[in-house]
Design a protein around this motif. Structure first.
Motif: not given
Length: 134
Positions: A41, A43-47, A50-51, A58
């Protein structure tokens, strides 16, 4: 797809790999699985996975039961991810010392890799210059 690299010191030590080896087998497997998801993913990986912590650092968030681990990382040009350090989380906030370590290791990694890149460019420039003279 991104390429994920575990930080290695100048003298060849692998602190992130050592951290993964120190974890319980299930926690290590889960964190490695999250690193694979991060590769996919980017840069598309989020909470909740990832944060951002600020200044380009990060955290990859891993929880198994009541145990929480984190792996800190940064992105580099060309879909490249460098995981700098990991730790077992025992406080509400990410310890400032861990963020500082991630920044110090990023600085070290960039210094060594940009030197390699510059050396390669200089060699190519010289070759191109020779070609232009002919």
């Amino acid at each position: 797809m991104f390429e994920l690299e575990l930080y290695e010191t100048e003298d060849g030590k692998e602190p992130v790999a050592e951290f993964l080896d120190s974890l319980d087998h299930k926690m290590s497997a889960k964190l490695i699985g999250l690193m694979e998801l991060l590769e996919e993913k980017g840069t598309e990986l989020r909470e909740p996975y990832s944060a951002p912590l600020g200044d380009g650092i990060f955290e990859l968030r891993c929880k198994l039961g009541s145990n929480i681990t984190r792996a800190l990382y940064f992105f580099y040009i060309g879909k490249h991810i460098v995981v700098t350090n990991g730790f077992v989380k025992k406080t509400q906030k990410t310890p400032p010392a861990e963020i500082k370590l991630a920044k110090d290791r990023r600085k070290d990694w960039l210094r060594r890799h940009e030197q390699d890149s510059d050396a390669g460019k200089k060699g190519k420039r010289g070759e191109d210059h020779e070609t232009e003279r002919i």
